[in-house]
Scaffold this motif. Structure first.
Motif, mmCIF file in Angstrom:
data_model
loop_
_atom_site.group_PDB
_atom_site.id
_atom_site.type_symbol
_atom_site.label_atom_id
_atom_site.label_comp_id
_atom_site.label_asym_id
_atom_site.label_seq_id
_atom_site.Cartn_x
_atom_site.Cartn_y
_atom_site.Cartn_z
ATOM 1 N N ILE A 1 75.616 34.551 21.211
ATOM 2 C CA ILE A 1 74.698 33.981 22.180
ATOM 3 C C ILE A 1 73.316 34.967 21.998
ATOM 4 O O ILE A 1 72.125 34.448 21.991
ATOM 5 N N VAL A 2 73.631 36.141 21.803
ATOM 6 C CA VAL A 2 72.545 36.887 21.122
ATOM 7 C C VAL A 2 72.930 37.707 19.693
ATOM 8 O O VAL A 2 74.083 38.025 19.692
ATOM 9 N N GLY A 3 72.055 37.555 18.606
ATOM 10 C CA GLY A 3 72.383 38.125 17.721
ATOM 11 C C GLY A 3 71.059 38.746 16.743
ATOM 12 O O GLY A 3 70.031 38.601 16.937
ATOM 13 N N THR A 4 71.596 39.629 15.812
ATOM 14 C CA THR A 4 70.535 40.282 14.917
ATOM 15 C C THR A 4 70.649 39.974 13.340
ATOM 16 O O THR A 4 69.711 40.612 12.781
ATOM 17 N N THR A 5 71.316 38.960 13.171
ATOM 18 C CA THR A 5 71.272 38.339 11.789
ATOM 19 C C THR A 5 70.386 37.385 11.505
ATOM 20 O O THR A 5 70.334 36.202 12.452
ATOM 21 N N ASN A 6 69.613 37.273 10.360
ATOM 22 C CA ASN A 6 68.819 36.380 9.988
ATOM 23 C C ASN A 6 69.730 35.441 9.128
ATOM 24 O O ASN A 6 70.214 35.695 8.197
ATOM 25 N N TYR A 7 70.295 34.051 9.678
ATOM 26 C CA TYR A 7 71.275 33.432 9.190
ATOM 27 C C TYR A 7 70.718 32.627 8.095
ATOM 28 O O TYR A 7 71.487 32.024 7.210
ATOM 29 N N ASN A 8 69.276 32.670 7.841
ATOM 30 C CA ASN A 8 68.772 32.034 6.614
ATOM 31 C C ASN A 8 68.955 32.881 5.444
ATOM 32 O O ASN A 8 69.379 32.307 4.414
ATOM 33 N N SER A 9 68.791 34.077 5.587
ATOM 34 C CA SER A 9 68.988 35.174 4.508
ATOM 35 C C SER A 9 69.908 35.883 4.511
ATOM 36 O O SER A 9 70.310 36.636 3.638
ATOM 37 N N MET A 10 70.749 35.911 5.782
ATOM 38 C CA MET A 10 71.849 36.694 6.034
ATOM 39 C C MET A 10 71.392 38.312 5.950
ATOM 40 O O MET A 10 72.540 38.889 5.790
ATOM 41 N N ARG A 11 70.425 38.562 6.165
ATOM 42 C CA ARG A 11 70.006 39.956 6.226
ATOM 43 C C ARG A 11 70.077 40.210 7.980
ATOM 44 O O ARG A 11 70.137 39.802 8.899
ATOM 45 N N PRO A 12 70.446 41.639 7.930
ATOM 46 C CA PRO A 12 70.613 42.180 9.508
ATOM 47 C C PRO A 12 69.235 42.625 10.027
ATOM 48 O O PRO A 12 68.125 42.469 9.364
ATOM 49 N N ALA A 13 69.222 43.073 10.941
ATOM 50 C CA ALA A 13 67.842 43.363 11.918
ATOM 51 C C ALA A 13 67.194 44.222 10.949
ATOM 52 O O ALA A 13 67.527 45.262 10.540
ATOM 53 N N ALA A 14 65.873 43.995 11.082
ATOM 54 C CA ALA A 14 64.791 44.716 10.421
ATOM 55 C C ALA A 14 64.618 45.920 10.993
ATOM 56 O O ALA A 14 63.747 46.988 10.581
ATOM 57 N N GLY A 15 64.855 46.238 12.289
ATOM 58 C CA GLY A 15 64.384 47.651 13.036
ATOM 59 C C GLY A 15 65.428 47.549 14.269
ATOM 60 O O GLY A 15 66.109 46.485 14.683
ATOM 61 N N ARG A 16 65.336 48.741 15.011
ATOM 62 C CA ARG A 16 66.122 48.975 16.213
ATOM 63 C C ARG A 16 66.046 47.959 17.058
ATOM 64 O O ARG A 16 64.925 47.754 17.434
ATOM 65 N N VAL A 17 67.190 47.569 17.699
ATOM 66 C CA VAL A 17 67.159 46.583 18.985
ATOM 67 C C VAL A 17 68.078 47.201 19.916
ATOM 68 O O VAL A 17 69.290 47.869 19.717
ATOM 69 N N ILE A 18 67.249 46.966 21.404
ATOM 70 C CA ILE A 18 68.150 47.708 22.314
ATOM 71 C C ILE A 18 68.327 46.584 23.501
ATOM 72 O O ILE A 18 67.389 45.855 23.565
ATOM 73 N N ALA B 1 84.238 29.348 25.098
ATOM 74 C CA ALA B 1 85.386 29.844 24.322
ATOM 75 C C ALA B 1 85.095 30.336 22.625
ATOM 76 O O ALA B 1 85.402 31.220 22.184
ATOM 77 N N GLN B 2 84.038 29.348 22.341
ATOM 78 C CA GLN B 2 83.724 29.643 20.994
ATOM 79 C C GLN B 2 82.484 30.598 20.856
ATOM 80 O O GLN B 2 82.335 30.978 19.693
ATOM 81 N N ALA B 3 81.974 31.130 21.722
ATOM 82 C CA ALA B 3 80.707 31.970 21.817
ATOM 83 C C ALA B 3 81.142 33.480 21.850
ATOM 84 O O ALA B 3 82.140 33.795 22.581
ATOM 85 N N THR B 4 80.244 34.376 21.209
ATOM 86 C CA THR B 4 80.579 35.646 21.384
ATOM 87 C C THR B 4 78.969 36.167 22.035
ATOM 88 O O THR B 4 78.199 35.842 21.731
ATOM 89 N N GLY B 5 79.202 36.901 23.029
ATOM 90 C CA GLY B 5 78.187 37.389 23.687
ATOM 91 C C GLY B 5 76.951 38.110 22.736
ATOM 92 O O GLY B 5 75.723 37.863 22.787
ATOM 93 N N PHE B 6 77.247 38.954 21.755
ATOM 94 C CA PHE B 6 76.469 39.683 21.019
ATOM 95 C C PHE B 6 77.136 39.978 19.503
ATOM 96 O O PHE B 6 78.322 40.234 19.818
ATOM 97 N N ILE B 7 76.567 39.444 18.472
ATOM 98 C CA ILE B 7 77.081 39.860 17.199
ATOM 99 C C ILE B 7 75.790 40.241 16.253
ATOM 100 O O ILE B 7 74.789 39.969 16.504
ATOM 101 N N GLY B 8 75.990 41.870 15.652
ATOM 102 C CA GLY B 8 74.894 42.214 14.807
ATOM 103 C C GLY B 8 75.346 43.761 14.860
ATOM 104 O O GLY B 8 75.997 44.235 14.922
ATOM 105 N N VAL B 9 73.897 44.288 15.178
ATOM 106 C CA VAL B 9 73.863 45.718 15.326
ATOM 107 C C VAL B 9 72.620 46.186 16.111
ATOM 108 O O VAL B 9 71.408 45.783 16.013
#
Length: 288
Positions: free
Chosen positions: A76-93, A110-118
């Motif tokens: 539902i909320v994520g920090t990955t750019n799924y085009n480049s598969m790069r992680p967040a470019a800066g801190r997320v709160i 059931a197929q969803a996760t609340g948050f994935i990333g960093v």
């Protein structure tokens, strides 16, 4: 209302919006883009879509993320750019907020996760999804603090041995410390309840997508089915993982298991959840 000081002090009333006297329907609608721009703060909004926070340097606070639809298998909320598969470019709160799957149909939820990333997640209430919080594709730079969150009410669909789903309240799948030896992931004072009927468990650390290092698991209440706390050396090594002063429901397959690798670097003061004083100490849980 004051925030709880241990995972076993958490209730639905003292985290998320209810702690602040708010609820999802009381908030004005968010009108911004679902791919959020770097430097944005979203405060006090009802958000009816998923959010892409991969631009980084973003804060979500005092808000309700209650999507009406979601892509299968995506957060539902994520920090990955799924085009480049790069992680967040800066801190997320993400803090003092709610991630709510109640408007999704049962299979989609059931197929969803609340948050994935960093990110740093604090005092959030996450419910009625397949899984809660996943640290994955975390990159090699950003620290993460996961503190005083409540994940509960997880749901599952189908046969997990075939095409069905499985649930984790909280999981870590990579956290690389090779470039920053002082990098840390702190998982402290949360309540993680995994009871969907198809459960990996409340807190599951597995080197599925990369190395994992410098993880502190402290002060959490871990509940539900499966194992409440799992450490699995799957595809990569792990190092410096510590479990201190946690409480376990002891339901499902039991409080903890270890599969592969050297095990916990420190395992201290971990107990079944017990009634009584504020320490809530039942029987000691031995190092798995």
């Amino acid at each position: 209302m004051a925030a709880p000081t241990s995972g076993w002090a958490i209730t639905q009333a003292n985290v998320g919006l209810r702690r602040l006297g708010l609820n999802c329907t009381s908030l004005p609608a968010y009108r911004g883009p679902s791919t959020v721009l770097a430097g944005t703060t979203i405060s006090g909004r009802l958000i009816s879509t998923g959010l892409d926070l991969s631009s980084g340097s973003i804060t979500i606070e005092r808000s309700c993320i209650r999507p009406t639809k979601a892509a299968p298998g995506m957060p539902i909320v994520g920090t990955t750019n799924y085009n480049s598969m790069r992680p967040a470019a800066g801190r997320v709160i993400i803090r003092d907020s709610e991630i709510d799957g109640t408007l999704l149909d049962a299979r989609t939820a059931a197929q969803a996760t609340g948050f994935i990333g960093v990110a740093d997640l604090a005092r959030n209430y996450i419910h009625r999804l397949g899984s809660g919080i996943g640290i994955m594709n975390a990159g090699s730079e950003l620290d993460s603090v996961i503190e005083q969150n409540y994940v509960t009410g997880l749901v599952a669909e189908g046969d997990p041995a075939k095409d069905g789903t499985h649930s984790d309240a909280f999981t870590v799948r990579d956290f690389d410390v090779s470039k920053r030896a002082d990098r840390t992931l702190v998982v402290r004072n949360n309540r993680f309840d995994c009871d969907s009927g198809s459960d990996t468990g409340a807190l599951f650390i597995q080197t599925y997508s990369g190395r994992i290092g410098n993880v502190l698991v402290e002060g959490n209440l871990l509940e539900g089915g499966g194992y409440q706390l799992g450490l699995n050396g799957a595809n990569y090594p792990y190092s410096n993982v510590r479990a201190l002063n946690n409480r376990f429901s002891g339901t499902g397959w039991g409080p903890a298991y270890l599969q592969g690798g050297k095990g916990w670097t420190r395992w201290e003061n971990n107990h079944l959840h017990g009634d009584g004083d504020v320490r809530a100490q039942g029987a000691a849980v031995n190092h798995p």
